[in-house]
Design an enzyme around this catalytic site. Structure first.
Site, short mmCIF file in Angstrom:
data_model
loop_
_atom_site.label_atom_id
_atom_site.label_comp_id
_atom_site.label_asym_id
_atom_site.label_seq_id
_atom_site.Cartn_x
_atom_site.Cartn_y
_atom_site.Cartn_z
N CYS A 11 16.36 -2.40 37.94
CA CYS A 11 16.13 -3.62 37.11
C CYS A 11 15.33 -4.72 37.99
O CYS A 11 15.05 -4.39 39.33
CB CYS A 11 17.79 -4.37 37.19
N ARG A 41 9.06 -0.08 37.62
CA ARG A 41 10.33 0.15 38.21
C ARG A 41 11.29 0.92 37.31
O ARG A 41 12.20 1.38 37.63
CB ARG A 41 11.09 -1.25 38.87
N TRP A 71 18.43 -2.10 33.68
CA TRP A 71 18.32 -0.57 33.61
C TRP A 71 20.01 -0.19 33.73
O TRP A 71 20.62 -0.62 34.23
CB TRP A 71 17.83 0.09 35.03
N ASN A 118 20.61 -8.37 39.41
CA ASN A 118 20.56 -6.77 39.81
C ASN A 118 21.68 -6.42 40.67
O ASN A 118 21.95 -7.25 41.48
CB ASN A 118 18.95 -6.55 40.56
N GLY A 119 22.18 -5.18 40.60
CA GLY A 119 23.13 -4.80 41.57
C GLY A 119 24.48 -4.44 40.43
O GLY A 119 24.44 -4.34 39.45
N GLU A 178 7.98 20.00 46.81
CA GLU A 178 7.47 18.64 46.30
C GLU A 178 6.45 18.98 44.92
O GLU A 178 6.32 17.79 44.19
CB GLU A 178 6.65 18.09 47.59
N LYS A 213 6.84 16.79 41.52
CA LYS A 213 5.88 16.05 40.96
C LYS A 213 5.42 16.26 39.55
O LYS A 213 5.34 15.64 38.72
CB LYS A 213 4.57 16.00 41.98
N GLU A 217 8.49 15.66 37.12
CA GLU A 217 8.50 14.32 36.81
C GLU A 217 8.01 13.71 35.66
O GLU A 217 8.00 12.86 35.00
CB GLU A 217 8.14 13.44 37.99
N HIS A 224 15.21 38.24 45.14
CA HIS A 224 17.05 38.27 44.98
C HIS A 224 17.20 37.55 43.62
O HIS A 224 18.62 37.20 43.60
CB HIS A 224 17.32 37.42 46.16
N LYS A 265 11.25 3.49 39.51
CA LYS A 265 10.59 3.62 40.82
C LYS A 265 11.70 3.36 41.96
O LYS A 265 11.58 4.09 42.98
CB LYS A 265 9.54 2.46 40.91
C1 F6R Z 1 9.35 11.35 43.50
C2 F6R Z 1 9.98 10.30 43.49
C3 F6R Z 1 11.37 10.12 43.77
C4 F6R Z 1 11.64 9.12 45.17
C5 F6R Z 1 13.16 9.06 45.53
C6 F6R Z 1 13.31 8.24 46.46
O1 F6R Z 1 7.76 11.32 42.94
O2 F6R Z 1 9.43 9.11 43.13
O3 F6R Z 1 11.89 11.23 44.08
O4 F6R Z 1 10.89 10.14 46.18
O5 F6R Z 1 13.63 8.28 44.43
O6 F6R Z 1 12.76 7.05 46.72
P1 F6R Z 1 12.33 6.17 48.18
O7 F6R Z 1 11.26 6.83 48.86
O8 F6R Z 1 11.92 4.86 47.54
O9 F6R Z 1 13.76 6.09 48.87
#
Ligand code: F6R
Length: 601
Positions: free
Chosen positions: A2, A27, A74, A100-101, A475, A479, A482, A498, A596
């Site tokens: 949010c 976000r 959100w 927010n919250g 990772e 990526k 996502e 396995h 985000k």
């Molecule tokens: C991956 C991604 C998410 C964040 C995760 C943690 O590209 O963006 O998996 O890495 O939500 O976010 P932070 O680093 O802000 O705690």
């Protein structure tokens, strides 16, 4: 997640609020709304499920005023509908709240209000606050809000308008970020600097439990805060010549990687200067274990970091998703160093893990990008990542700097133990070379486009690696899924036989991470197993590695100190994910269903 923006001043508020909300779109959100106080001290509200642009299309003619608040929501309590969108109003329609919250006792308060004859129109927790403020008999708006907040439990960053208090916004923070922006004869309120940075960089960071009253003449906070100038380049929040924030942030990495290392490497003694750790060498030596906590990519890079710490400091180090740790009554040990990793510094699971460790007397340091964020503040010390604002949902430059933050920490922990000066110097030189080596990979980005196009055609992909290559594979898969929405799954290379080998076929590509280390020949064995079953192979590797006669698409990153290879091997994976998403025509900076900063449970 949010977002909040507020404005009070001589300008017409809605265009500024809309611009601010659009800046917060990255976000993640599912509905948006605005409330303004008109010049006749009437409160007007417009809100809708959907995008900010949908809201703009539905603004009624003459919707204006000099005091206003806006929100992107959100959904948590109740689905994404027009009614559940913020702002929420009280029964008289004179109070508007954006929040927010999450309120933990919303259910009880809703029942109490309903028993008092209040008709609640939405499913949200936030609506409760609007009614409580509206029913308060306190004299000032700040007192009304304080009285309302005295009855709720939970987290909030909020902004309140009241038709009986024209020209004023009351803002409050508790566990959800909120800042004030000081303009020239005007004031802003925002949950994120991105919303207001084009208008002002003079800000007040509210603390948890703090309230502020904001008018065009200025502000006062219950904590007696003064405004401070922050060092940020507003251009960081613009894509500039690039087609997306993700590409811009990928390409920034040589510069941002150099920044996290700057002033922290000691060539002479092969060690690091990390004043922010707030630890004497004696204290650094006393730890017998390291536990790393983060979520998503921060967790995967935490696995890379734990590997580095084990190698360089020879103490057991292990990473765990913060989202799991916090739910399992963790054993917190005095001689363990806890490391919380987070780009945003807001991720609630990570924050709550840090708080639990601290409640149990543990020591936590943070590897955090956003200065002054909740996680940074909650930690006992740490290493700021200096990657600059990261706007794309898919984290790239922050991931790289997290790795480098771990390299600095591992070098420090190693050198206060048994890592030799010679090895320390070797790694310092290796770290100094990294920004240019990253630049070298990025210069060849177009070569990856064709590979990415091929990968994008597959419904499902494997990413595999062994030991230091495995978190890189995790990772890479993260990526890829996502932003391409393809099923991308990571496995340790040795686990293939396995079980997962059953899935290998000509339509199932495998991306294999092969650092130039003593396990390279074992990885060639895995390549052969896959090739024998007709599986297409893309291998991310380094120049010294001999892949034998196996038929693969090979992508080389520069040779490096072996411990530092994971981050170089990660860069092509960012580009492959980016190019695949581009080929599939996806909205790269706003992938579906993702936000985000994950600030809810
Ligand atoms: C991956 C991604 C998410 C964040 C995760 C943690 O590209 O963006 O998996 O890495 O939500 O976010 P932070 O680093 O802000 O705690």
């Amino acid at each position: 997640m949010c977002g909040i923006v507020g404005y009070v001043g001589p300008q017409d508020a809605p265009p500024l609020l809309i611009e601010g909300l659009a800046r917060l779109e990255y976000r993640g959100y599912d509905s948006a709304g605005l409330a303004v106080l008109t010049d006749r001290d009437k409160l007007r509200v417009v809100k809708r499920a959907g995008r900010v642009r949908d809201l703009v299309e539905h603004l009624p003619p003459g919707f204006g005023g000099h005091t206003g608040i806006g929100h992107t929501r959100w959904a948590t309590h109740g689905p994404a509908t027009d009614v559940n969108a913020h702002p929420h109003t009280d029964a008289t329609g004179r109070v508007a709240v954006v929040h927010n919250g999450i309120l933990d006792n919303a259910y009880e308060l809703r029942a109490r209000l309903a028993a008092d004859g209040v008709e609640l129109v939405s499913d949200t927790d936030t609506e409760v606050i609007a009614h409580l403020v509206g029913r308060s008999q306190a004299a000032t708006l700040q007192e009304k809000v304080a009285e309302a907040l005295g009855q709720v439990h939970g987290t909030w960053g909020l902004a309140v308008l009241h038709a009986d208090h024209p020209g004023e916004i009351v803002a409050a923070r508790n566990g959800s970020p909120l800042i004030l922006g000081v303009g020239n004869g005007e004031m802003y309120v925002a949950s994120d600097l991105a919303a207001i940075v084009r208008h002002t960089t003079t800000v007040v960071l509210l603390d948890d439990g703090e309230l502020a009253s904001v008018t065009e003449r200025g502000f006062s906070t219950t904590g007696g805060k003064a405004a401070a100038e922050i060092d940020v380049d507003p251009a960081a929040y613009e894509t500039g010549e690039h087609e997306s924030f993700m590409l811009k942030e990928i390409l920034e990495q040589p510069e941002t990687a150099a920044r996290v290392l700057q002033g922290r490497l000691d060539d002479r003694f092969g060690t690091t200067h990390l004043g922010g750790l707030e630890m004497t060498p004696h204290e650094s030596r006393a730890f017998r274990r390291v536990k790393v906590l983060g979520c998503g990519s921060a967790y995967y890079v935490g696995e890379m970091g734990a590997g580095l710490i084990e190698e360089l400091a020879r103490i057991p180090a292990h990473a765990e998703p913060a989202s799991e740790f916090r739910y399992r009554n963790p054993i917190v040990e005095r001689d363990t160093l806890y490391v919380a990793v987070s780009q945003s510094g807001e991720t609630l699971d990570t924050l709550l893990a840090v708080e639990e460790i601290k409640r149990k007397g543990g020591r936590v340091i943070g590897l955090v990008n956003v200065v002054g964020s909740a996680i940074a503040r909650a930690c006992d010390g740490g290493i700021y990542l200096h990657a600059g604002p990261e706007v794309a949902v898919a984290s790239t430059k922050a991931v790289t700097n997290m790795f480098l933050g771990f390299a600095l920490l591992a070098l420090h922990l190693g050198r206060v133990r048994d890592l030799s000066v010679a090895d320390g110097k070797r790694l310092v030189a290796g770290l100094e070379a990294l920004p240019d080596q990253i630049a070298e990979i990025l210069e060849r980005q177009d070569e990856l486009a064709e590979v990415a196009d091929e990968l994008a055609k597959a419904e499902s992909l494997f990413f595999i690696g062994r030991v230091r290559g495995y978190p890189v594979a995790r990772e890479g898969a993260q990526k890829f899924k996502e932003i391409s929405y393809r099923h991308a799954e990571a496995y340790p290379a040795s686990e293939l036989k396995h079980g997962p080998l059953a899935l290998i076929s000509p339509t199932m590509p495998t991306v294999v991470i092969v650092p130039d280390d003593d396990l390279a020949s074992r990885n060639v064995g895995a390549l052969e197993e896959i090739a024998a079953r007709g599986g297409p192979l893309v291998v991310i590797t380094q120049p010294g590695v001999d892949l034998g006669g196996v038929q693969v698409t090979r992508i080389d990153v520069p040779a490096s100190e072996v411990e530092l290879a994971p981050i170089l091997l990660t860069i092509p994976l960012q580009l492959l994910a980016y190019r695949a998403a581009l080929a599939l025509g996806h909205d790269i900076d706003k992938p579906r269903n993702l936000a985000k900063s994950v600030t809810v449970e």
